[in-house]
Every structure is written in C-alpha cells, then in structure tokens.
Write an enzyme that holds these catalytic residues in place. Structure first.
Site, PDB file in Angstrom:
ATOM      1  N   HIS A 129       1.244 -11.633  -9.970  1.00  0.00           N
ATOM      2  CA  HIS A 129       0.779 -10.457 -10.720  1.00  0.00           C
ATOM      3  C   HIS A 129       1.774  -9.324 -10.604  1.00  0.00           C
ATOM      4  CE1 HIS A 129      -3.668 -11.886 -10.425  1.00  0.00           C
ATOM      5  NE2 HIS A 129      -3.002 -12.473 -11.407  1.00  0.00           N
ATOM      6  N   THR A 140      -8.753  -8.071  -9.840  1.00  0.00           N
ATOM      7  CA  THR A 140      -9.424  -9.277  -9.332  1.00  0.00           C
ATOM      8  C   THR A 140      -9.843  -9.123  -7.877  1.00  0.00           C
ATOM      9  OG1 THR A 140      -7.365 -10.367  -8.661  1.00  0.00           O
ATOM     10  CG2 THR A 140      -8.097 -10.727 -10.937  1.00  0.00           C
ATOM     11  N   HIS A 176       2.517  -9.054  -6.398  1.00  0.00           N
ATOM     12  CA  HIS A 176       1.938  -9.837  -5.305  1.00  0.00           C
ATOM     13  C   HIS A 176       1.563 -11.203  -5.885  1.00  0.00           C
ATOM     14  CE1 HIS A 176      -1.494  -8.032  -7.419  1.00  0.00           C
ATOM     15  NE2 HIS A 176      -2.051  -9.203  -7.208  1.00  0.00           N
ATOM     16  N   HIS A 220      -4.305  -9.318   2.227  1.00  0.00           N
ATOM     17  CA  HIS A 220      -4.802 -10.159   1.129  1.00  0.00           C
ATOM     18  C   HIS A 220      -3.661 -10.933   0.492  1.00  0.00           C
ATOM     19  CE1 HIS A 220      -7.832  -7.029   1.379  1.00  0.00           C
ATOM     20  NE2 HIS A 220      -7.066  -6.161   0.775  1.00  0.00           N
ATOM     21  N   HIS A 236      -1.245 -14.798  -5.645  1.00  0.00           N
ATOM     22  CA  HIS A 236      -2.481 -15.434  -5.185  1.00  0.00           C
ATOM     23  C   HIS A 236      -2.169 -16.918  -5.050  1.00  0.00           C
ATOM     24  CE1 HIS A 236      -4.911 -11.827  -6.252  1.00  0.00           C
ATOM     25  NE2 HIS A 236      -3.939 -11.666  -7.141  1.00  0.00           N
TER      26      HIS A 236
HETATM   27  S1  B30 Z   1      -4.828  -7.620  -9.407  1.00  0.00           S
HETATM   28  O1  B30 Z   1      -3.537  -7.727 -10.006  1.00  0.00           O
HETATM   29  O2  B30 Z   1      -5.935  -7.593 -10.341  1.00  0.00           O
HETATM   30  N1  B30 Z   1      -5.058  -8.824  -8.413  1.00  0.00           N
HETATM   31  C1  B30 Z   1      -4.965  -3.706  -7.174  1.00  0.00           C
HETATM   32  C2  B30 Z   1      -3.953  -3.958  -8.079  1.00  0.00           C
HETATM   33  C3  B30 Z   1      -3.908  -5.165  -8.758  1.00  0.00           C
HETATM   34  C4  B30 Z   1      -4.873  -6.130  -8.526  1.00  0.00           C
HETATM   35  C5  B30 Z   1      -5.868  -5.895  -7.603  1.00  0.00           C
HETATM   36  C6  B30 Z   1      -5.918  -4.677  -6.918  1.00  0.00           C
HETATM   37  C7  B30 Z   1      -5.010  -2.396  -6.468  1.00  0.00           C
HETATM   38  O3  B30 Z   1      -4.087  -1.631  -6.546  1.00  0.00           O
HETATM   39  N2  B30 Z   1      -6.118  -2.098  -5.777  1.00  0.00           N
HETATM   40  C8  B30 Z   1      -6.355  -0.827  -5.119  1.00  0.00           C
HETATM   41  C9  B30 Z   1      -5.491  -0.648  -3.944  1.00  0.00           C
HETATM   42  N3  B30 Z   1      -5.807  -1.573  -2.861  1.00  0.00           N
HETATM   43  C10 B30 Z   1      -4.677  -1.600  -1.987  1.00  0.00           C
HETATM   44  C11 B30 Z   1      -3.867  -2.774  -2.237  1.00  0.00           C
HETATM   45  O4  B30 Z   1      -3.328  -2.967  -3.349  1.00  0.00           O
HETATM   46  O5  B30 Z   1      -3.744  -3.645  -1.261  1.00  0.00           O
HETATM   47  C12 B30 Z   1      -7.024  -1.259  -2.159  1.00  0.00           C
HETATM   48  C13 B30 Z   1      -7.632  -2.476  -1.503  1.00  0.00           C
HETATM   49  O6  B30 Z   1      -7.331  -3.679  -1.918  1.00  0.00           O
HETATM   50  O7  B30 Z   1      -8.444  -2.370  -0.593  1.00  0.00           O
HETATM   51 CU1  B30 Z   1      -5.697  -4.568  -0.861  1.00  0.00          CU
HETATM   52 ZN    ZN Z   2      -3.515 -10.063  -8.184  1.00  0.00          ZN
END
Ligand code: B30
Ligand code: ZN
Length: 269
Positions: free
Chosen positions: A119, A205, A94, A67, A96
């Site tokens: 982020h 998000t 990371h 992603h 976007h």
């Molecule tokens: S964000 O900053 O709102 N875009 C996660 C952390 C921050 C944001 C979004 C998601 C997160 O840690 N999600 C759960 C873990 N993920 C693994 C990952 O971070 O890589 C599970 C997943 O999403 O399937 Cu892809």
């Molecule tokens: Zn993000």
C-alpha cells in the site's frame, strides 16, 4: 503495552467492531473482492493517465509499527489526474502478508488470493492541511492509496533487497531508522502497466477504518521471492521489553468486506 488491536483471534478483525463500536455503522469498507467482469469499464480513466512525480529521496525513515513495516517521508512526490483532480502527497508505504504463501493480500482479484500486498498511501494536499485532517474528513477524497498485489517469484526482487535487509535493524515494534538517500524509490515498486487499474471508494483497512480512501488497485503485480516474504515474517509485533508467546507479525491482512452496492471502475477494456 500490548497493541490495542491486532490480527489475532481475540483482538483481530472480527473483534474490531466490538472493541470500536463506531465501526458497526460503516458500510463502505476495504478491502473488497474484485471481479474484473463485474467492474464498470470507464475509458476516461485511461485517457487521463496519472502524473506521478516522485523524488528519489521521498523515502526517509523505516519503522516497525507493530502491524507492519512502514517507510515514510515528506519529499516532493505527488499524483494528480487519473481518477482524481487534486494533488496527493506521499505519506508512507507498508505491506500486508500472511503466515503462509496461500494468503496475505487484502484485495482479492478474480478469486485469487496472493501472498502479500503493498500500500502506497498518499493524502490530498489540495483540500486538507494535514494527513490527519484528510483521514478525519471521512470524505473519499481524503487519501489515495495505491494497492499493488504481490506474487511469488523465484529470484529476489532486486529493488527491495537493500530495504528488506534493514528489517534486522527494526525487528521490534517502535524501532525506527533513517534511510540513506536512494535506498528505494516509489517508482521501483510500481507494477508494469500503471495505467491499468481498478478504482473504488473505501476505507483504511485498519482501525479506525475511516471511510476516506479512493483506492487504486493495479491490475498487474510485482514479485517478491519466498526468502523476501520470510523476511517480512521475521518482524515482531512486540517491543524489545515485551515477552509474549505470539511475537512475530505472521499475518496482518484484513479479510474482504461487503461491497454494499458500490461500483468498481476499471481503466482497461
Ligand atoms: S491502509 O493502507 O488502508 N492499510 C493508515 C494508513 C493506511 C492504511 C491504514 C491506516 C493510517 O495512517 N492510520 C492512522 C495512523 N496509524 C498509525 C500508523 O499508520 O501505524 C494509527 C494506528 O494504526 O493506530 Cu498503526
Ligand atoms: Zn495497508
């Protein structure tokens, strides 16, 4: 195997609710549209500015998650005060972005879409034992995510050159490398006036879009060159063994979600 969700027509943001019906009940989602004039100025926010302590070695690994790219680490790095009371520990950062320079940011400030957004994700180590527990809590104090909007500048952002040049080593999803000491520091990614920001309660998000985030969206931007934005667009969402047509991560932003009566605070007049 292909990713269960992505940013395509078939498995993208408008379909996430069909794929994960539990998202239908969620009312405090991110990102959102922010209008400075409609935010509530809260002078107390600026009087207690962040204490942002960070270890130069907190960025330990670089990974292609399919992603985005993700820099993770567990080094000593925390934030307290500002809009929060507890201590938050760095987890990962990371970005976007969009397929062209007219879109890509998740938050939209005063009507302006910017080409990318950073982020910096931190979790509440005072109240929770692990980042997973903080996310599962569905309490807005679980995570604190700092959002830095990114604009295009003519010269390469020198703080990002070394990191971005490593993207050629993590072209495919699942590839991960260790980072040399000091390759990038969180402080270098912060914009100029860190005490000027918007803050509101929202969600991750990406699925499962847990409503566990206190967002801090900085007023000021940081810059990346066109070349650096194109380096982001060279990352692939596919594994080395996969062959599909649409392989590059050309867009990975979620469109804005309804505010549903939430108050957005700002720290500046
Ligand atoms: S964000 O900053 O709102 N875009 C996660 C952390 C921050 C944001 C979004 C998601 C997160 O840690 N999600 C759960 C873990 N993920 C693994 C990952 O971070 O890589 C599970 C997943 O999403 O399937 Cu892809
Ligand atoms: Zn993000």
């Amino acid at each position: 195997p292909p990713l269960p969700w992505d940013y395509s027509i078939l498995h993208g943001p408008t379909m996430w609710c069909r794929m994960f019906p539990q998202l239908l009940d969620k009312k405090f989602q991110s990102p959102i549209r922010i209008y400075t004039d409609l935010c509530e100025y809260e002078p107390l926010l600026a009087r207690h500015s962040f204490i942002f302590e960070t270890d130069v070695n907190c960025c330990q690994t670089l990974e292609n998650t399919g992603h985005s790219f993700q820099v993770s680490g567990q080094g000593y790095s925390y934030i307290t005060r500002g809009p929060v009371l507890d201590e938050y520990q760095f987890l990962q950062f990371h970005m976007h972005w969009g397929e062209n320079d007219s879109e890509g940011s998740e938050h939209v400030i005063d009507g302006g879409h910017l080409p990318a957004e950073l982020h910096i994700v931190t979790w509440n180590r005072t109240q929770y034992r692990t980042p997973e527990e903080a996310m599962a809590s569905e309490q807005f104090d679980g995570l604190l995510v700092f959002a830095v909007l990114i604009k295009i500048v003519s010269n390469d952002n020198s703080d990002c050159i070394k990191l971005f040049d490593l993207f050629s080593k993590i072209t495919h999803r699942g590839e991960k490398i260790n980072l040399d000491y000091g390759i990038i520091s969180l402080r270098d990614l912060m914009p100029e006036h860190v005490q000027k920001y918007y803050t509101y309660d929202g969600s991750l998000t990406t699925p499962m879009c847990n409503e566990c985030v206190r967002w801090v969206v900085f007023r000021d931007t940081i810059g990346l060159s066109k070349h650096q934005l194109n380096q982001l667009r060279q990352l692939k969402q596919t594994c080395k063994t996969e062959k599909t047509k649409n392989e590059f991560i050309t867009r990975n932003f979620r469109p804005v979600m309804p505010l549903n009566g939430r108050t957005i605070y700002r720290s500046f007049a």
